[in-house]
Design a protein around this motif. Structure first.
Motif, PDB file in Angstrom:
ATOM      1  N   MET A 275      80.631  12.451  44.716  1.00 59.85           N
ATOM      2  CA  MET A 275      80.122  13.509  43.632  1.00 59.85           C
ATOM      3  C   MET A 275      79.338  14.219  44.951  1.00 59.85           C
ATOM      4  O   MET A 275      79.554  15.734  45.176  1.00 59.85           O
ATOM      5  N   ILE A 276      78.849  14.157  45.223  1.00 56.15           N
ATOM      6  CA  ILE A 276      77.636  15.034  46.512  1.00 56.15           C
ATOM      7  C   ILE A 276      77.906  15.126  47.570  1.00 56.15           C
ATOM      8  O   ILE A 276      77.738  16.147  47.815  1.00 56.15           O
ATOM      9  N   LEU A 277      78.311  13.881  48.131  1.00 52.71           N
ATOM     10  CA  LEU A 277      79.096  14.632  49.249  1.00 52.71           C
ATOM     11  C   LEU A 277      80.083  15.374  49.266  1.00 52.71           C
ATOM     12  O   LEU A 277      80.191  15.753  50.425  1.00 52.71           O
ATOM     13  N   SER A 278      81.205  15.144  48.296  1.00 52.13           N
ATOM     14  CA  SER A 278      82.396  15.707  48.527  1.00 52.13           C
ATOM     15  C   SER A 278      82.217  17.571  47.846  1.00 52.13           C
ATOM     16  O   SER A 278      82.902  18.149  48.056  1.00 52.13           O
ATOM     17  N   LEU A 279      81.123  17.843  46.863  1.00 45.14           N
ATOM     18  CA  LEU A 279      80.988  18.811  46.008  1.00 45.14           C
ATOM     19  C   LEU A 279      80.181  19.555  47.132  1.00 45.14           C
ATOM     20  O   LEU A 279      79.504  20.570  46.883  1.00 45.14           O
ATOM     21  N   GLU A 280      78.577  19.401  48.076  1.00 47.14           N
ATOM     22  CA  GLU A 280      77.394  20.206  48.844  1.00 47.14           C
ATOM     23  C   GLU A 280      78.529  21.350  49.644  1.00 47.14           C
ATOM     24  O   GLU A 280      77.959  21.897  49.978  1.00 47.14           O
ATOM     25  N   PHE A 281      79.507  20.607  50.387  1.00 48.16           N
ATOM     26  CA  PHE A 281      80.299  21.477  51.312  1.00 48.16           C
ATOM     27  C   PHE A 281      80.403  23.438  50.526  1.00 48.16           C
ATOM     28  O   PHE A 281      80.408  24.016  51.044  1.00 48.16           O
ATOM     29  N   ILE A 282      80.636  22.624  48.891  1.00 45.67           N
ATOM     30  CA  ILE A 282      81.164  24.247  48.061  1.00 45.67           C
ATOM     31  C   ILE A 282      80.049  24.682  47.365  1.00 45.67           C
ATOM     32  O   ILE A 282      79.696  25.985  47.286  1.00 45.67           O
ATOM     33  N   ILE A 283      78.983  23.936  47.071  1.00 47.87           N
ATOM     34  CA  ILE A 283      77.861  24.510  46.577  1.00 47.87           C
ATOM     35  C   ILE A 283      76.821  24.688  47.367  1.00 47.87           C
ATOM     36  O   ILE A 283      76.234  26.093  46.714  1.00 47.87           O
ATOM     37  N   ILE A 284      76.134  24.176  47.703  1.00 48.53           N
ATOM     38  CA  ILE A 284      74.970  24.088  49.078  1.00 48.53           C
ATOM     39  C   ILE A 284      75.031  25.323  49.938  1.00 48.53           C
ATOM     40  O   ILE A 284      74.072  26.811  49.263  1.00 48.53           O
ATOM     41  N   PRO A 285      76.403  25.888  50.382  1.00 43.34           N
ATOM     42  CA  PRO A 285      76.539  26.727  51.548  1.00 43.34           C
ATOM     43  C   PRO A 285      76.480  28.550  50.178  1.00 43.34           C
ATOM     44  O   PRO A 285      75.661  29.329  50.388  1.00 43.34           O
ATOM     45  N   CYS A 286      76.910  28.278  49.246  1.00 48.81           N
ATOM     46  CA  CYS A 286      77.360  29.409  48.406  1.00 48.81           C
ATOM     47  C   CYS A 286      76.322  29.795  47.667  1.00 48.81           C
ATOM     48  O   CYS A 286      75.625  31.029  47.118  1.00 48.81           O
ATOM     49  N   LEU A 287      75.155  28.844  47.863  1.00 50.79           N
ATOM     50  CA  LEU A 287      74.391  29.054  46.649  1.00 50.79           C
ATOM     51  C   LEU A 287      72.630  29.403  47.809  1.00 50.79           C
ATOM     52  O   LEU A 287      72.290  29.955  47.274  1.00 50.79           O
ATOM     53  N   LEU A 288      72.916  28.519  49.043  1.00 50.72           N
ATOM     54  CA  LEU A 288      71.941  29.170  50.056  1.00 50.72           C
ATOM     55  C   LEU A 288      72.018  29.916  50.579  1.00 50.72           C
ATOM     56  O   LEU A 288      70.815  30.664  50.964  1.00 50.72           O
ATOM     57  N   ASN A 289      73.372  30.437  51.492  1.00 47.93           N
ATOM     58  CA  ASN A 289      73.771  31.279  51.910  1.00 47.93           C
ATOM     59  C   ASN A 289      72.221  32.797  51.341  1.00 47.93           C
ATOM     60  O   ASN A 289      71.819  33.496  52.035  1.00 47.93           O
ATOM     61  N   PRO A 290      73.253  33.539  50.458  1.00 53.87           N
ATOM     62  CA  PRO A 290      72.574  35.025  49.439  1.00 53.87           C
ATOM     63  C   PRO A 290      70.865  34.546  49.610  1.00 53.87           C
ATOM     64  O   PRO A 290      70.377  35.625  49.995  1.00 53.87           O
ATOM     65  N   LEU A 291      70.602  33.048  49.273  1.00 52.45           N
ATOM     66  CA  LEU A 291      68.878  33.317  49.697  1.00 52.45           C
ATOM     67  C   LEU A 291      68.177  33.534  51.122  1.00 52.45           C
ATOM     68  O   LEU A 291      67.316  34.439  50.917  1.00 52.45           O
ATOM     69  N   ILE A 292      68.908  32.702  51.892  1.00 54.77           N
ATOM     70  CA  ILE A 292      68.733  33.137  53.171  1.00 54.77           C
ATOM     71  C   ILE A 292      67.965  34.168  53.559  1.00 54.77           C
ATOM     72  O   ILE A 292      67.479  34.987  54.498  1.00 54.77           O
ATOM     73  N   TYR A 293      70.119  35.031  53.231  1.00 54.28           N
ATOM     74  CA  TYR A 293      69.456  36.829  53.589  1.00 54.28           C
ATOM     75  C   TYR A 293      68.851  37.626  53.241  1.00 54.28           C
ATOM     76  O   TYR A 293      67.872  38.164  53.194  1.00 54.28           O
ATOM     77  N   GLY A 294      68.973  36.719  52.253  1.00 56.14           N
ATOM     78  CA  GLY A 294      67.998  38.177  51.007  1.00 56.14           C
ATOM     79  C   GLY A 294      66.757  38.342  51.112  1.00 56.14           C
ATOM     80  O   GLY A 294      66.279  39.045  50.948  1.00 56.14           O
ATOM     81  N   LEU A 295      66.408  36.906  51.370  1.00 57.79           N
ATOM     82  CA  LEU A 295      64.509  36.658  51.678  1.00 57.79           C
ATOM     83  C   LEU A 295      64.326  36.931  53.377  1.00 57.79           C
ATOM     84  O   LEU A 295      63.029  37.438  52.749  1.00 57.79           O
ATOM     85  N   LYS A 296      65.266  37.066  54.087  1.00 59.19           N
ATOM     86  CA  LYS A 296      64.949  36.266  55.464  1.00 59.19           C
ATOM     87  C   LYS A 296      65.130  37.272  56.517  1.00 59.19           C
ATOM     88  O   LYS A 296      64.385  38.769  57.232  1.00 59.19           O
TER      89      LYS A 296
END
Length: 315
Positions: A275-296
């Motif tokens: 579950m972790i390996l198969s779902l992280e490529f959907i969840i992590i980028p979708c969650l982190l990208n707006p944080l990375i660009y919004g904060l940086k």
């Protein structure tokens, strides 16, 4: 359960076999997943709205960032609604049309993500290595063509791959995944799948490895230029490239985990690890990208801060 047959040899339903019995805790998992989905949608919508409303952000770099957020909304919508239903279900059956639709959305999301990251890398390359020609090279026409290519290439290439999978007669319906994926479905075929294997390798090379190689090439060129410049120039170049580098490395790692997982029989591994390996490529980028660009990025951060305080003042 084999399900009602769509024709003489193919099941109308697939069964996702990696879900385990959650008991009463399913409602906790459902609530947490729904909250995560709401956060992903909210973060990405904020980025898109800020860039659309603020005219000073109507530049190629910010347009590409909004495309990244739009793609995150697209990919997460292909996964979360169905996953939320499965968390509350006891059967985990998914119809053939819904399965292939989900498969197409998730695969096209994954490919488009790499293409958008590729054109963002090209944008940074032009801005750093050819600053005097930036506006002539990254014209509105070029920007629109790059965005169109980032969406249309995956749409047509993956559409052809999906067609080859749909036409296969299937002799089973057990899919050892949490969502529909191409190769586990192809492995259910009653006939030879050599054509699917060759087509899959070609599409993977065209939509995954070529964009990855292009990003690495652009950053090699940027690195060579920075070595010839002052430390101040290198600092500014790193600052403007850092959000993209973080997004690219993050997505590459999560995608590598998913590709590596496809080489193993998922039903023989720990379901939680799968579950972790198969779902992280959907969840992590979708969650982190707006944080990375919004904060940086200062311009986006300032506009979000201004929007929040304006709304507070109105109340």
């Amino acid at each position: 359960m084999s399900g009602r047959l769509a024709n003489d040899s193919s099941p109308f339903y697939f069964q996702l076999t990696l879900f385990w019995e959650l008991g009463a805790s399913r409602y906790l998992f459902f609530s947490l997943t729904l909250l995560l989905y709401a956060v992903i949608v909210s973060f990405n919508v904020v980025i898109i709205v800020v860039i659309c409303l603020e005219k000073t952000l109507h530049e190629p770099m910010y347009v590409f960032i909004s495309c990244l957020s739009l793609n995150s909304l697209y990919g997460s919508s292909g996964f979360f609604p169905r996953f939320l239903m499965d968390l509350l279900s006891d059967t985990h059956l998914i119809s053939r049309p819904v399965c292939f639709t989900q498969l197409y959305i998730i695969y096209s999301y994954a490919s488009s993500e790499l293409f958008v990251l590729s054109i963002m890398a090209y944008d940074r390359y032009v801005a750093i290595c050819k600053p005097l020609h930036y506006h002539s090279i990254m014209s509105p026409r070029t920007m629109c063509m790059l965005v169109a290519a980032a969406w249309l290439i995956p749409v047509f290439s993956l559409g052809g791959l999906l067609y080859l999978t749909i036409r296969l007669p299937l002799c089973g319906n057990q899919v050892p995944r949490f969502f529909c994926m191409n190769w586990p479905v192809v492995q259910l075929s009653c006939v030879d799948t050599s054509l699917n294997s060759v087509a899959g390798l070609f599409v993977t090379a065209a939509t995954v490895f070529l964009p990855l190689c292009f990003v690495l090439y652009t950053y090699l060129r940027i690195l060579l230029v920075c070595q010839q410049k002052s430390s101040e120039f290198r600092g500014k170049a790193l600052q403007t490239c850092l959000p993209h580098i973080v997004s690219f490395v993050n997505y590459s790692i999560t995608l590598f985990c998913e590709v590596s997982l496809s080489r193993y029989k998922a039903d023989q591994l720990d379901p939680f690890i799968v579950m972790i390996l198969s779902l992280e490529f959907i969840i992590i980028p979708c969650l982190l990208n707006p944080l990375i660009y919004g904060l940086k990025l200062p311009k986006i951060r300032v506009m979000i801060y201004r929007m929040v305080h304006t709304n507070k003042a109105s109340f």
